[in-house]
Design a protein around this motif. Sequence first.
Motif, PDB file in Angstrom:
ATOM      1  N   MET A   1     -15.235  20.624  67.077  1.00 37.14           N
ATOM      2  CA  MET A   1     -14.700  19.312  67.395  1.00 37.14           C
ATOM      3  C   MET A   1     -15.862  18.315  67.450  1.00 37.14           C
ATOM      4  N   ALA A   2     -15.610  17.107  67.036  1.00 35.86           N
ATOM      5  CA  ALA A   2     -16.638  16.078  66.997  1.00 35.86           C
ATOM      6  C   ALA A   2     -17.015  15.631  68.403  1.00 35.86           C
ATOM      7  N   ASN A   3     -18.222  15.108  68.503  1.00 31.98           N
ATOM      8  CA  ASN A   3     -18.663  14.563  69.792  1.00 31.98           C
ATOM      9  C   ASN A   3     -17.836  13.337  70.137  1.00 31.98           C
ATOM     10  N   GLU A   4     -17.560  13.177  71.412  1.00 35.61           N
ATOM     11  CA  GLU A   4     -16.798  12.007  71.849  1.00 35.61           C
ATOM     12  C   GLU A   4     -17.741  10.840  72.098  1.00 35.61           C
ATOM     13  N   SER A   5     -17.268   9.653  71.781  1.00 36.13           N
ATOM     14  CA  SER A   5     -18.031   8.437  72.033  1.00 36.13           C
ATOM     15  C   SER A   5     -17.372   7.689  73.178  1.00 36.13           C
ATOM     16  N   TYR A   6     -18.187   7.129  74.041  1.00 34.73           N
ATOM     17  CA  TYR A   6     -17.677   6.383  75.189  1.00 34.73           C
ATOM     18  C   TYR A   6     -18.140   4.942  75.102  1.00 34.73           C
ATOM     19  N   VAL A   7     -17.274   4.045  75.542  1.00 35.28           N
ATOM     20  CA  VAL A   7     -17.606   2.624  75.600  1.00 35.28           C
ATOM     21  C   VAL A   7     -17.293   2.104  76.998  1.00 35.28           C
ATOM     22  N   CYS A   8     -18.068   1.144  77.415  1.00 41.34           N
ATOM     23  CA  CYS A   8     -17.859   0.527  78.724  1.00 41.34           C
ATOM     24  C   CYS A   8     -16.736  -0.495  78.609  1.00 41.34           C
ATOM     25  N   ILE A   9     -15.759  -0.397  79.506  1.00 39.21           N
ATOM     26  CA  ILE A   9     -14.668  -1.377  79.467  1.00 39.21           C
ATOM     27  C   ILE A   9     -14.688  -2.304  80.671  1.00 39.21           C
ATOM     28  N   GLU A  10     -15.510  -1.983  81.685  1.00 40.76           N
ATOM     29  CA  GLU A  10     -15.611  -2.879  82.852  1.00 40.76           C
ATOM     30  C   GLU A  10     -17.053  -2.873  83.346  1.00 40.76           C
ATOM     31  N   LEU A  11     -17.639  -4.059  83.334  1.00 44.05           N
ATOM     32  CA  LEU A  11     -19.026  -4.224  83.744  1.00 44.05           C
ATOM     33  C   LEU A  11     -19.072  -5.035  85.032  1.00 44.05           C
ATOM     34  N   VAL A  12     -19.722  -4.485  86.076  1.00 47.35           N
ATOM     35  CA  VAL A  12     -19.858  -5.174  87.360  1.00 47.35           C
ATOM     36  C   VAL A  12     -21.331  -5.174  87.724  1.00 47.35           C
ATOM     37  N   ASN A  13     -21.880  -6.382  87.932  1.00 43.70           N
ATOM     38  CA  ASN A  13     -23.294  -6.538  88.296  1.00 43.70           C
ATOM     39  C   ASN A  13     -24.217  -5.780  87.337  1.00 43.70           C
ATOM     40  N   ASN A  14     -23.941  -5.955  86.065  1.00 41.33           N
ATOM     41  CA  ASN A  14     -24.751  -5.341  85.014  1.00 41.33           C
ATOM     42  C   ASN A  14     -24.706  -3.813  85.025  1.00 41.33           C
ATOM     43  N   THR A  15     -23.660  -3.242  85.624  1.00 41.74           N
ATOM     44  CA  THR A  15     -23.478  -1.794  85.666  1.00 41.74           C
ATOM     45  C   THR A  15     -22.059  -1.477  85.216  1.00 41.74           C
ATOM     46  N   ASP A  27     -15.078   9.880  63.213  1.00 42.73           N
ATOM     47  CA  ASP A  27     -15.383  11.017  64.080  1.00 42.73           C
ATOM     48  C   ASP A  27     -14.391  12.149  63.862  1.00 42.73           C
ATOM     49  N   SER A  28     -13.134  11.822  63.642  1.00 47.97           N
ATOM     50  CA  SER A  28     -12.131  12.866  63.456  1.00 47.97           C
ATOM     51  C   SER A  28     -12.253  13.523  62.084  1.00 47.97           C
ATOM     52  N   LEU A  29     -12.843  12.828  61.110  1.00 40.64           N
ATOM     53  CA  LEU A  29     -13.023  13.384  59.774  1.00 40.64           C
ATOM     54  C   LEU A  29     -14.353  14.108  59.611  1.00 40.64           C
ATOM     55  N   ALA A  30     -15.235  13.974  60.566  1.00 41.19           N
ATOM     56  CA  ALA A  30     -16.565  14.570  60.458  1.00 41.19           C
ATOM     57  C   ALA A  30     -16.479  16.089  60.484  1.00 41.19           C
ATOM     58  N   ILE A  31     -17.394  16.726  59.745  1.00 40.07           N
ATOM     59  CA  ILE A  31     -17.458  18.176  59.765  1.00 40.07           C
ATOM     60  C   ILE A  31     -18.778  18.608  60.381  1.00 40.07           C
ATOM     61  N   THR A  32     -18.749  19.766  60.984  1.00 38.44           N
ATOM     62  CA  THR A  32     -19.948  20.313  61.605  1.00 38.44           C
ATOM     63  C   THR A  32     -20.738  21.088  60.555  1.00 38.44           C
TER      64      THR A  32
END
Length: 68
Positions: A1-15, A27-32
């Motif tokens: 299975m491909a690596n999962e990518s994460y994105v920030c959806i809520e930023l508070v005080n630069n965190t 990512d779903s079409l990628a092969i190992t």
Amino acid sequence: MANESYVCIELVNNTCVTWAVQNNILDSLAITPADAGKISVAIIIVLVTGWGIGEIGRLIKNSNNPFG
């Protein structure tokens, strides 16, 4: 299975306080590398089998077979 990518959806005080998994069609079409190896072996098997059948056909065609 491909690596999962994460994105920030809520930023508070630069965190980032809330993360979400990013779904990407690439990512779903990628092969190992293991998948690539299996595909390569399958291609080689098909090529060798085809060559072998061709050689058998050539031998039968060039034989002194009274039926062929």
